[in-house]
Design a protein around this motif. Structure first.
Motif, PDB file in Angstrom:
ATOM      1  N   MET A   1      11.356  53.595  44.560  1.00  0.00           N
ATOM      2  CA  MET A   1      11.069  52.641  43.507  1.00  0.00           C
ATOM      3  C   MET A   1      10.934  51.249  44.125  1.00  0.00           C
ATOM      4  O   MET A   1      11.753  50.838  44.934  1.00  0.00           O
ATOM      5  CB  MET A   1      12.202  52.677  42.491  1.00  0.00           C
ATOM      6  CG  MET A   1      12.046  51.675  41.400  1.00  0.00           C
ATOM      7  SD  MET A   1      13.351  51.924  40.189  1.00  0.00           S
ATOM      8  CE  MET A   1      12.841  50.741  39.009  1.00  0.00           C
ATOM      9  N   ILE A   2       9.924  50.518  43.725  1.00  0.00           N
ATOM     10  CA  ILE A   2       9.685  49.168  44.226  1.00  0.00           C
ATOM     11  C   ILE A   2      10.319  48.184  43.270  1.00  0.00           C
ATOM     12  O   ILE A   2      10.105  48.250  42.055  1.00  0.00           O
ATOM     13  CB  ILE A   2       8.176  48.889  44.355  1.00  0.00           C
ATOM     14  CG1 ILE A   2       7.561  49.866  45.353  1.00  0.00           C
ATOM     15  CG2 ILE A   2       7.927  47.463  44.767  1.00  0.00           C
ATOM     16  CD1 ILE A   2       6.059  49.763  45.448  1.00  0.00           C
ATOM     17  N   SER A   3      11.089  47.264  43.817  1.00  0.00           N
ATOM     18  CA  SER A   3      11.749  46.283  42.964  1.00  0.00           C
ATOM     19  C   SER A   3      10.739  45.258  42.476  1.00  0.00           C
ATOM     20  O   SER A   3       9.693  45.052  43.076  1.00  0.00           O
ATOM     21  CB  SER A   3      12.879  45.585  43.729  1.00  0.00           C
ATOM     22  OG  SER A   3      12.344  44.746  44.713  1.00  0.00           O
ATOM     23  N   SER A   4      11.090  44.575  41.388  1.00  0.00           N
ATOM     24  CA  SER A   4      10.183  43.568  40.836  1.00  0.00           C
ATOM     25  C   SER A   4      10.023  42.391  41.784  1.00  0.00           C
ATOM     26  O   SER A   4       8.994  41.750  41.814  1.00  0.00           O
ATOM     27  CB  SER A   4      10.683  43.093  39.472  1.00  0.00           C
ATOM     28  OG  SER A   4      11.936  42.463  39.621  1.00  0.00           O
ATOM     29  N   SER A   5      11.051  42.104  42.601  1.00  0.00           N
ATOM     30  CA  SER A   5      10.936  40.994  43.542  1.00  0.00           C
ATOM     31  C   SER A   5       9.975  41.320  44.674  1.00  0.00           C
ATOM     32  O   SER A   5       9.390  40.438  45.277  1.00  0.00           O
ATOM     33  CB  SER A   5      12.305  40.597  44.102  1.00  0.00           C
ATOM     34  OG  SER A   5      12.826  41.649  44.884  1.00  0.00           O
ATOM     35  N   ALA A   6       9.780  42.616  44.966  1.00  0.00           N
ATOM     36  CA  ALA A   6       8.822  43.000  46.002  1.00  0.00           C
ATOM     37  C   ALA A   6       7.397  42.839  45.499  1.00  0.00           C
ATOM     38  O   ALA A   6       6.493  42.518  46.255  1.00  0.00           O
ATOM     39  CB  ALA A   6       9.071  44.435  46.440  1.00  0.00           C
ATOM     40  N   THR A   7       7.182  43.107  44.205  1.00  0.00           N
ATOM     41  CA  THR A   7       5.843  42.970  43.647  1.00  0.00           C
ATOM     42  C   THR A   7       5.561  41.552  43.179  1.00  0.00           C
ATOM     43  O   THR A   7       4.414  41.124  43.167  1.00  0.00           O
ATOM     44  CB  THR A   7       5.647  43.947  42.474  1.00  0.00           C
ATOM     45  OG1 THR A   7       6.659  43.709  41.497  1.00  0.00           O
ATOM     46  CG2 THR A   7       5.695  45.381  42.962  1.00  0.00           C
ATOM     47  N   PRO A   9       7.118  38.186  44.343  1.00  0.00           N
ATOM     48  CA  PRO A   9       8.074  37.389  45.121  1.00  0.00           C
ATOM     49  C   PRO A   9       8.297  36.017  44.494  1.00  0.00           C
ATOM     50  O   PRO A   9       7.382  35.435  43.903  1.00  0.00           O
ATOM     51  CB  PRO A   9       7.403  37.267  46.485  1.00  0.00           C
ATOM     52  CG  PRO A   9       5.955  37.510  46.242  1.00  0.00           C
ATOM     53  CD  PRO A   9       5.881  38.413  45.053  1.00  0.00           C
ATOM     54  N   THR A  10       9.514  35.545  44.628  1.00  0.00           N
ATOM     55  CA  THR A  10       9.823  34.208  44.131  1.00  0.00           C
ATOM     56  C   THR A  10       9.120  33.175  44.995  1.00  0.00           C
ATOM     57  O   THR A  10       8.652  33.470  46.098  1.00  0.00           O
ATOM     58  CB  THR A  10      11.339  33.943  44.185  1.00  0.00           C
ATOM     59  OG1 THR A  10      11.753  33.947  45.562  1.00  0.00           O
ATOM     60  CG2 THR A  10      12.119  34.975  43.397  1.00  0.00           C
ATOM     61  N   GLU A  11       9.079  31.966  44.502  1.00  0.00           N
ATOM     62  CA  GLU A  11       8.461  30.877  45.272  1.00  0.00           C
ATOM     63  C   GLU A  11       9.206  30.685  46.592  1.00  0.00           C
ATOM     64  O   GLU A  11       8.592  30.441  47.634  1.00  0.00           O
ATOM     65  CB  GLU A  11       8.475  29.589  44.449  1.00  0.00           C
ATOM     66  CG  GLU A  11       7.664  28.483  45.078  1.00  0.00           C
ATOM     67  CD  GLU A  11       7.523  27.278  44.170  1.00  0.00           C
ATOM     68  OE1 GLU A  11       7.092  26.233  44.683  1.00  0.00           O
ATOM     69  OE2 GLU A  11       7.837  27.365  42.973  1.00  0.00           O
ATOM     70  N   GLU A  12      10.530  30.831  46.556  1.00  0.00           N
ATOM     71  CA  GLU A  12      11.328  30.712  47.780  1.00  0.00           C
ATOM     72  C   GLU A  12      10.924  31.778  48.796  1.00  0.00           C
ATOM     73  O   GLU A  12      10.744  31.493  49.980  1.00  0.00           O
ATOM     74  CB  GLU A  12      12.814  30.828  47.449  1.00  0.00           C
ATOM     75  CG  GLU A  12      13.721  30.735  48.658  1.00  0.00           C
ATOM     76  CD  GLU A  12      15.184  30.799  48.282  1.00  0.00           C
ATOM     77  OE1 GLU A  12      15.926  31.524  48.965  1.00  0.00           O
ATOM     78  OE2 GLU A  12      15.591  30.124  47.319  1.00  0.00           O
ATOM     79  N   GLN A  13      10.761  33.016  48.338  1.00  0.00           N
ATOM     80  CA  GLN A  13      10.359  34.107  49.229  1.00  0.00           C
ATOM     81  C   GLN A  13       8.954  33.882  49.789  1.00  0.00           C
ATOM     82  O   GLN A  13       8.659  34.264  50.911  1.00  0.00           O
ATOM     83  CB  GLN A  13      10.418  35.449  48.491  1.00  0.00           C
ATOM     84  CG  GLN A  13      11.819  35.889  48.153  1.00  0.00           C
ATOM     85  CD  GLN A  13      11.839  37.061  47.189  1.00  0.00           C
ATOM     86  OE1 GLN A  13      10.950  37.232  46.357  1.00  0.00           O
ATOM     87  NE2 GLN A  13      12.892  37.874  47.282  1.00  0.00           N
ATOM     88  N   GLN A  14       8.087  33.247  48.999  1.00  0.00           N
ATOM     89  CA  GLN A  14       6.732  32.975  49.457  1.00  0.00           C
ATOM     90  C   GLN A  14       6.701  31.899  50.550  1.00  0.00           C
ATOM     91  O   GLN A  14       5.899  31.975  51.467  1.00  0.00           O
ATOM     92  CB  GLN A  14       5.847  32.523  48.291  1.00  0.00           C
ATOM     93  CG  GLN A  14       5.566  33.621  47.293  1.00  0.00           C
ATOM     94  CD  GLN A  14       4.832  33.089  46.070  1.00  0.00           C
ATOM     95  OE1 GLN A  14       4.667  31.900  45.879  1.00  0.00           O
ATOM     96  NE2 GLN A  14       4.402  34.004  45.216  1.00  0.00           N
TER      97      GLN A  14
END
Length: 138
Positions: A1-7, A9-14
């Motif tokens: 299962m793919i998490s919503s943060s993987a699909t 990404p937050t601005e911080e992750q970007q």
């Protein structure tokens, strides 16, 4: 299962990968020119600090409040924009009493609260916080 943060990404992750690349470049320059090596954990930590600092600056820009009072009655000063068609540079210095070194950070924003440029440096040889602030300003 793919998490919503993987699909999504937050601005911080970007932004984090770009800050990591920036700090790898700075580390490389520090090694070549100053013969000082940074550990990988230090590079990652500095990149994360820059992402958080950028997010705080962005949040402050979006508030467009120059001064206000919080629930406890404490006065809070907010960033004020420069005159039209000018930029404003905010600078801060830090001082470490144990190894007598300083840090400097700066951010440049235009009159519309847009982020233009930011940076930081770790410098040596200061003997007080006041001196660190002055060197950071320079």
């Amino acid at each position: 299962m793919i998490s919503s943060s993987a699909t999504n990404p937050t601005e911080e992750q970007q932004h984090l990968p770009f800050w990591i690349i920036w700090h790898i470049w700075k580390s490389r320059n520090n090694l070549i020119f100053n013969k000082v090596s940074w550990e990988l954990g230090s590079i990652i930590r500095k990149a994360k600090e820059d992402v958080l600092e950028r997010n705080v600056a962005k949040t402050n820009q979006q508030q467009h409040v120059h001064a206000s009072t919080n629930n406890t009655g404490t006065h809070i000063t907010r960033w004020t924009p420069p005159p039209t068609r000018l930029v404003k540079v905010n600078v801060d210095g830090s001082f470490n009493y144990q190894n007598v070194c300083i840090g400097a950070r700066w951010i440049v924003r235009d009159d519309s609260d847009n982020y233009c440029l930011a940076g930081s440096a770790q410098l040596k040889q200061a003997f007080s916080l006041l001196e660190a602030e002055g060197i950071a300003l320079l």
